[in-house]
Scaffold this motif. Structure first.
Motif, PDB file in Angstrom:
ATOM      1  N   VAL A  86       0.833  -1.142   0.127  1.00  0.00           N
ATOM      2  CA  VAL A  86       0.001   0.046  -0.035  1.00  0.00           C
ATOM      3  C   VAL A  86       1.004   1.163   0.162  1.00  0.00           C
ATOM      4  CG1 VAL A  86      -2.120   0.976   0.997  1.00  0.00           C
ATOM      5  CG2 VAL A  86      -1.505  -1.443   1.455  1.00  0.00           C
ATOM      6  N   LEU A  87       1.794   1.202  -0.911  1.00  0.00           N
ATOM      7  CA  LEU A  87       2.754   2.414  -1.111  1.00  0.00           C
ATOM      8  C   LEU A  87       2.409   3.249  -2.294  1.00  0.00           C
ATOM      9  CD1 LEU A  87       5.872   0.117  -0.310  1.00  0.00           C
ATOM     10  CD2 LEU A  87       5.158   1.994   1.096  1.00  0.00           C
ATOM     11  N   PRO A  88       3.045   4.233  -2.285  1.00  0.00           N
ATOM     12  CA  PRO A  88       3.059   5.140  -3.800  1.00  0.00           C
ATOM     13  C   PRO A  88       3.223   4.307  -4.826  1.00  0.00           C
ATOM     14  CG  PRO A  88       4.101   6.380  -1.931  1.00  0.00           C
ATOM     15  CD  PRO A  88       4.024   5.027  -1.549  1.00  0.00           C
ATOM     16  N   ASN A  89       2.483   4.567  -6.020  1.00  0.00           N
ATOM     17  CA  ASN A  89       2.378   3.749  -7.276  1.00  0.00           C
ATOM     18  C   ASN A  89       3.957   3.190  -7.793  1.00  0.00           C
ATOM     19  OD1 ASN A  89      -0.142   4.457  -6.707  1.00  0.00           O
ATOM     20  ND2 ASN A  89      -0.145   5.779  -8.484  1.00  0.00           N
ATOM     21  N   SER A  90       4.906   4.127  -8.030  1.00  0.00           N
ATOM     22  CA  SER A  90       6.042   3.629  -8.382  1.00  0.00           C
ATOM     23  C   SER A  90       7.099   2.675  -7.481  1.00  0.00           C
ATOM     24  CB  SER A  90       6.942   4.851  -8.860  1.00  0.00           C
ATOM     25  OG  SER A  90       7.417   5.565  -7.646  1.00  0.00           O
ATOM     26  N   MET A  91       6.417   2.677  -6.337  1.00  0.00           N
ATOM     27  CA  MET A  91       7.258   1.792  -5.191  1.00  0.00           C
ATOM     28  C   MET A  91       6.703   0.393  -5.249  1.00  0.00           C
ATOM     29  SD  MET A  91       7.782   4.409  -1.925  1.00  0.00           S
ATOM     30  CE  MET A  91       8.742   3.272  -1.167  1.00  0.00           C
ATOM     31  N   HIS A  92       5.448   0.273  -5.998  1.00  0.00           N
ATOM     32  CA  HIS A  92       5.011  -1.343  -5.813  1.00  0.00           C
ATOM     33  C   HIS A  92       5.890  -2.195  -6.387  1.00  0.00           C
ATOM     34  CE1 HIS A  92       0.708   0.687  -5.890  1.00  0.00           C
ATOM     35  NE2 HIS A  92       1.179   1.073  -5.113  1.00  0.00           N
ATOM     36  N   GLU A  93       6.543  -1.941  -7.397  1.00  0.00           N
ATOM     37  CA  GLU A  93       7.298  -3.010  -7.988  1.00  0.00           C
ATOM     38  C   GLU A  93       8.314  -3.518  -7.270  1.00  0.00           C
ATOM     39  OE1 GLU A  93       9.648  -1.634 -11.620  1.00  0.00           O
ATOM     40  OE2 GLU A  93      10.339  -4.041 -11.980  1.00  0.00           O
ATOM     41  N   GLU A  94       9.143  -2.600  -6.518  1.00  0.00           N
ATOM     42  CA  GLU A  94      10.305  -2.983  -5.605  1.00  0.00           C
ATOM     43  C   GLU A  94       9.571  -4.117  -4.457  1.00  0.00           C
ATOM     44  OE1 GLU A  94      12.676   0.092  -3.660  1.00  0.00           O
ATOM     45  OE2 GLU A  94      13.245  -1.600  -2.502  1.00  0.00           O
ATOM     46  N   TYR A  95       8.576  -3.355  -4.057  1.00  0.00           N
ATOM     47  CA  TYR A  95       8.085  -4.239  -2.784  1.00  0.00           C
ATOM     48  C   TYR A  95       7.331  -5.425  -3.357  1.00  0.00           C
ATOM     49  CZ  TYR A  95      10.203  -0.995  -0.035  1.00  0.00           C
ATOM     50  OH  TYR A  95      11.335  -0.385   0.602  1.00  0.00           O
ATOM     51  N   VAL A  96       6.620  -5.674  -4.374  1.00  0.00           N
ATOM     52  CA  VAL A  96       6.236  -7.007  -4.783  1.00  0.00           C
ATOM     53  C   VAL A  96       7.159  -7.815  -5.145  1.00  0.00           C
ATOM     54  CG1 VAL A  96       4.917  -8.121  -6.834  1.00  0.00           C
ATOM     55  CG2 VAL A  96       3.927  -5.986  -5.683  1.00  0.00           C
ATOM     56  N   VAL A  97       8.326  -7.483  -5.885  1.00  0.00           N
ATOM     57  CA  VAL A  97       9.414  -8.343  -6.032  1.00  0.00           C
ATOM     58  C   VAL A  97      10.308  -8.996  -4.904  1.00  0.00           C
ATOM     59  CG1 VAL A  97      11.725  -8.661  -7.421  1.00  0.00           C
ATOM     60  CG2 VAL A  97       9.647  -7.401  -8.468  1.00  0.00           C
ATOM     61  N   ARG A  98      10.425  -7.864  -3.791  1.00  0.00           N
ATOM     62  CA  ARG A  98      11.251  -8.384  -2.539  1.00  0.00           C
ATOM     63  C   ARG A  98      10.067  -9.211  -1.691  1.00  0.00           C
ATOM     64  NH1 ARG A  98      13.479  -2.699  -0.051  1.00  0.00           N
ATOM     65  NH2 ARG A  98      14.012  -4.231   1.664  1.00  0.00           N
ATOM     66  N   ALA A  99       8.832  -9.096  -1.882  1.00  0.00           N
ATOM     67  CA  ALA A  99       8.044 -10.062  -1.191  1.00  0.00           C
ATOM     68  C   ALA A  99       7.924 -11.408  -1.674  1.00  0.00           C
ATOM     69  CB  ALA A  99       6.458  -9.476  -1.145  1.00  0.00           C
ATOM     70  N   ALA A 100       7.817 -11.411  -3.238  1.00  0.00           N
ATOM     71  CA  ALA A 100       7.924 -12.693  -3.689  1.00  0.00           C
ATOM     72  C   ALA A 100       9.215 -13.454  -3.538  1.00  0.00           C
ATOM     73  CB  ALA A 100       7.643 -12.361  -5.193  1.00  0.00           C
ATOM     74  N   LYS A 101      10.235 -12.827  -3.439  1.00  0.00           N
ATOM     75  CA  LYS A 101      11.799 -13.328  -3.171  1.00  0.00           C
ATOM     76  C   LYS A 101      11.698 -13.936  -1.838  1.00  0.00           C
ATOM     77  CE  LYS A 101      14.610 -11.464  -6.710  1.00  0.00           C
ATOM     78  NZ  LYS A 101      15.383 -10.270  -7.222  1.00  0.00           N
ATOM     79  N   ALA A 102      11.004 -13.248  -0.684  1.00  0.00           N
ATOM     80  CA  ALA A 102      10.884 -13.626   0.592  1.00  0.00           C
ATOM     81  C   ALA A 102      10.145 -14.756   0.696  1.00  0.00           C
ATOM     82  CB  ALA A 102      10.562 -12.528   1.372  1.00  0.00           C
ATOM     83  N   GLY A 103       9.312 -15.464  -0.476  1.00  0.00           N
ATOM     84  CA  GLY A 103       8.424 -16.431  -0.494  1.00  0.00           C
ATOM     85  C   GLY A 103       7.035 -16.208   0.108  1.00  0.00           C
ATOM     86  N   LYS A 104       6.595 -14.964  -0.192  1.00  0.00           N
ATOM     87  CA  LYS A 104       5.366 -14.729   0.448  1.00  0.00           C
ATOM     88  C   LYS A 104       4.340 -14.301  -0.839  1.00  0.00           C
ATOM     89  CE  LYS A 104       6.683 -14.723   4.485  1.00  0.00           C
ATOM     90  NZ  LYS A 104       6.678 -15.723   5.316  1.00  0.00           N
ATOM     91  N   HIS A 105       2.885 -14.513  -0.867  1.00  0.00           N
ATOM     92  CA  HIS A 105       1.824 -14.277  -1.855  1.00  0.00           C
ATOM     93  C   HIS A 105       1.857 -12.576  -1.726  1.00  0.00           C
ATOM     94  CE1 HIS A 105       0.944 -18.428  -2.354  1.00  0.00           C
ATOM     95  NE2 HIS A 105       0.955 -18.533  -1.009  1.00  0.00           N
ATOM     96  N   VAL A 106       1.450 -11.996  -2.716  1.00  0.00           N
ATOM     97  CA  VAL A 106       1.359 -10.524  -2.839  1.00  0.00           C
ATOM     98  C   VAL A 106      -0.028 -10.100  -3.306  1.00  0.00           C
ATOM     99  CG1 VAL A 106       2.763  -8.504  -3.081  1.00  0.00           C
ATOM    100  CG2 VAL A 106       3.490 -10.652  -3.542  1.00  0.00           C
ATOM    101  N   LEU A 107      -0.460  -9.086  -2.607  1.00  0.00           N
ATOM    102  CA  LEU A 107      -1.599  -8.316  -2.988  1.00  0.00           C
ATOM    103  C   LEU A 107      -1.151  -6.902  -3.109  1.00  0.00           C
ATOM    104  CD1 LEU A 107      -4.686  -7.934  -3.221  1.00  0.00           C
ATOM    105  CD2 LEU A 107      -5.130  -7.717  -0.871  1.00  0.00           C
ATOM    106  N   CYS A 108      -1.182  -6.393  -4.263  1.00  0.00           N
ATOM    107  CA  CYS A 108      -0.807  -5.091  -4.660  1.00  0.00           C
ATOM    108  C   CYS A 108      -1.927  -4.108  -4.859  1.00  0.00           C
ATOM    109  CB  CYS A 108       0.133  -5.276  -5.900  1.00  0.00           C
ATOM    110  SG  CYS A 108       1.118  -3.805  -6.401  1.00  0.00           S
ATOM    111  N   GLU A 109      -1.681  -2.835  -4.484  1.00  0.00           N
ATOM    112  CA  GLU A 109      -2.716  -1.785  -4.683  1.00  0.00           C
ATOM    113  C   GLU A 109      -2.728  -1.370  -6.011  1.00  0.00           C
ATOM    114  OE1 GLU A 109      -5.394  -0.325  -4.139  1.00  0.00           O
ATOM    115  OE2 GLU A 109      -5.645  -1.273  -2.181  1.00  0.00           O
ATOM    116  N   LYS A 110      -3.616  -0.556  -6.306  1.00  0.00           N
ATOM    117  CA  LYS A 110      -3.728  -0.153  -7.792  1.00  0.00           C
ATOM    118  C   LYS A 110      -3.299   1.358  -7.752  1.00  0.00           C
ATOM    119  CE  LYS A 110      -5.998   3.004  -8.038  1.00  0.00           C
ATOM    120  NZ  LYS A 110      -6.073   4.279  -7.291  1.00  0.00           N
ATOM    121  N   PRO A 111      -2.843   1.801  -9.208  1.00  0.00           N
ATOM    122  CA  PRO A 111      -2.402   1.014 -10.116  1.00  0.00           C
ATOM    123  C   PRO A 111      -1.357   0.032  -9.864  1.00  0.00           C
ATOM    124  CG  PRO A 111      -1.587   3.173 -10.207  1.00  0.00           C
ATOM    125  CD  PRO A 111      -2.390   3.105  -9.253  1.00  0.00           C
ATOM    126  N   MET A 112      -1.250  -1.080 -10.573  1.00  0.00           N
ATOM    127  CA  MET A 112      -0.181  -2.024 -10.215  1.00  0.00           C
ATOM    128  C   MET A 112       1.317  -1.471 -10.370  1.00  0.00           C
ATOM    129  SD  MET A 112       0.129  -5.643 -12.152  1.00  0.00           S
ATOM    130  CE  MET A 112       1.405  -6.666 -12.034  1.00  0.00           C
TER     131      MET A 112
END
Ligand code: NAD
Length: 349
Positions: A76-102
Motif C-alpha cells: 500500500v505504497l505510492p505507485n512507483s514503489m509497488h514493483e520493488e516491494y512486490v518483487v522483494r515480497a515474492a523473493k521472501a516467499g510470500k503471496h502478494v496483494l498489490c494496490e492499484k495502479p499495479m
C-alpha cells in the motif's frame, strides 16, 4: 485457518480502510506491519493486537522470509514503489496483494508477474470494485442483458485534488495524474462489466495552464474505447473538478442502469430506468453493503487456502497499464490507437 497479512505502508488507505477492514474479514488477519516510522507502527500494532516483534521497516523488510506467521503481503505504497516491494515480497516467499495502479509501466507490471511466478507465489491487484456487491450486480445485468445488449457505457471519476506536497502530484512516484489514480476505475470497470478487451482507444488530455498542481501530472483525460462486441465506452477523469464517481450502462431494449456513486468505499447506489408503455419507471434496488477491503482480502486469502488464481491477477493490472499507455499515446498524437488482441485474460473470466 486465517491467512496472515503484512501491511506495507501505513498511510491513509491502510489506516482508514484496510486495517479496519480486517474486522469484517472471515479468512484474513493482520499479523505484521512495515513502516518507515517505528513509533507509528508500534502504536498501530498495539491497536490491532499485532505482535511488536512483527514490525519491520523498509530496510529489514526482506527478513519477513523468516516469519512463518506472514502468508501474504499487502503493498500500500505510492505507485512507483509497488514493483520493488512486490518483487522483494515474492523473493521472501510470500503471496502478494498489490494496490492499484499495479505499477507505472507495462514493463514493471511484467517484471512483477514474472517474479511471483518464479517464486511460485500468487499475485493479485487490489481491484476492490470487482468484489463489491453493487458492481457485481451491474456486471451480472450487463452479461444477462437485463435491458438488452449494452451498447454504450458512460463512466466518470473525478475529485478536486489539493495538498501540493502529496506524492500523487509527482510523476516519479505516481506515474501519471488523474488517469492512473482514479480514471483507472472507469477503465477497469468497463472491462469488468463487458468481459472484453477494447481494440481501439481515442483520447484527449488537458491540464489548466499555470495550475501549479499539474506541472508534472495531467489534470483531465477524456477517452473512448471500442470493444469487439460492438459496445462503445465513453470515460472521463479529472483532478480539477468536484468529486463525482458514477457510471451508466445503456441497453438496446428500453432501459439503462448504473451506479452513482459507483467507486466510493461505502453508500454505493444502483439506479436506472426502463420503459413500460409510455411511462419511464425508475429503479433503485437496495443492495446490502459490505466492507470492500474485507471482501478483497478474503478473496485472496481463499485463493491461497484453496490454491486458486485470483479473479484480478497481475495480468489484469498489466492489461490496464497497457491500455493507459495507449490512452496517453492517443492523446499526444490526436489519433486513435489500436490495441493488440489478448486472449490470456479469458482464462480468468
Ligand atoms: P498515502 O500517501 O496516504 O500513504 C502512502 C504511504 O507510503 C505512507 O505511509 C508513506 O509514509 C509511505 N511511503 C513510503 N515511502 C514513501 C515515499 N518515498 N513517498 C511517499 N510516501 C512514502 O497514500 P495512500 O492514499 O494510502 O495510497 C497508497 C496506495 O494505495 C497507492 O498506490 C494508491 O493508488 C492506492 N490507493 C488505493 C485505493 C483503493 O480504493 N483501492 C484508495 C487509495 C489509495
Amino acid at each position: 485457518k486465517r491467512i496472515g497479512y503484512a501491511i506495507v505502508g501505513l498511510g491513509n488507505l491502510s489506516l482508514g480502510q484496510i486495517l479496519p477492514g480486517f474486522g469484517a474479514s472471515k479468512y484474513a488477519k493482520p499479523v505484521a506491519l512495515v513502516s518507515g516510522d517505528a513509533g507509528k507502527a508500534k502504536k498501530i500494532a498495539a491497536q490491532y493486537g499485532i505482535d511488536p516483534k512483527n514490525i519491520y521497516n523498509y530496510q529489514n523488510f526482506d527478513h519477513i522470509k523468516d516469519n512463518p506467521e506472514i502468508d501474504a503481503v499487502y503493498i500500500v505504497l505510492p505507485n512507483s514503489m509497488h514493483e520493488e516491494y512486490v518483487v522483494r515480497a515474492a523473493k521472501a516467499g510470500k503471496h502478494v496483494l498489490c494496490e492499484k495502479p499495479m505499477a507505472t509501466s507495462a514493463q514493471a507490471c511484467q517484471r512483477m508477474i514474472d517474479a511471483c511466478k518464479q517464486a511460485g507465489k500468487k499475485l493479485m491487484v487490489a481491484y476492490r470494485i470487482q468484489y463489491e456487491p453493487h458492481n457485481r450486480l451491474a456486471k451480472h445485468w450487463v452479461r444477462e442483458q437485463k435491458f438488452g445488449k449494452v451498447k454504450l457505457i458512460d463512466l466518470h471519476n473525478s475529485q478536486n485534488i489539493g495538498d501540493l506536497a502529496q506524492w500523487r502530484l509527482h510523476k516519479a512516484l505516481a506515474g501519471g495524474g488523474a488517469l492512473p489514480d482514479i480514471g483507472l476505475y472507469c477503465l477497469n470497470t468497463a472491462r469488468y462489466l463487458l468481459g472484453e478487451e477494447p481494440h481501439t482507444v481515442t483520447a484527449t488530455l488537458y491540464s489548466t495552464p499555470g495550475d501549479v498542481r499539474f506541472k508534472e501530472v495531467e489534470e483531465t483525460v477524456l477517452w473512448q474505447m471500442q470493444f469487439p462486441g460492438g459496445a462503445l465506452v465513453n470515460a472521463s477523469t479529472s483532478y480539477g473538478v468536484h468529486q463525482s464517481r458514477r457510471y451508466r450502462c445503456f441497453g438496446d431494449k428500453g432501459g439503462y442502469f448504473g451506479l452513482d456513486p459507483a467507486f466510493d468505499y461505502e453508500r454505493l447506489q444502483m439506479e436506472g430506468a426502463y420503459a413500460e408503455g409510455k411511462q419511464e419507471v425508475k429503479i433503485a434496488p437496495s443492495i446490502k453493503e459490505a466492507q470492500q477491503f474485507a471482501l478483497e482480502m478474503d478473496h485472496f486469502a481463499r485463493c491461497i487456502l484453496e490454491n486458486k488464481t485470483p479473479y484480478t491477477p497481475g495480468e489484469e493490472g498489466l492489461q490496464d497499464q497497457k491500455i493507459m499507455e495507449a490512452i496517453y499515446v492517443s492523446a499526444k498524437s490526436g489519433q486513435p490507437v489500436k490495441l493488440e488482441p489478448i486472449t490470456t485474460l479469458d482464462t480468468f473470466r
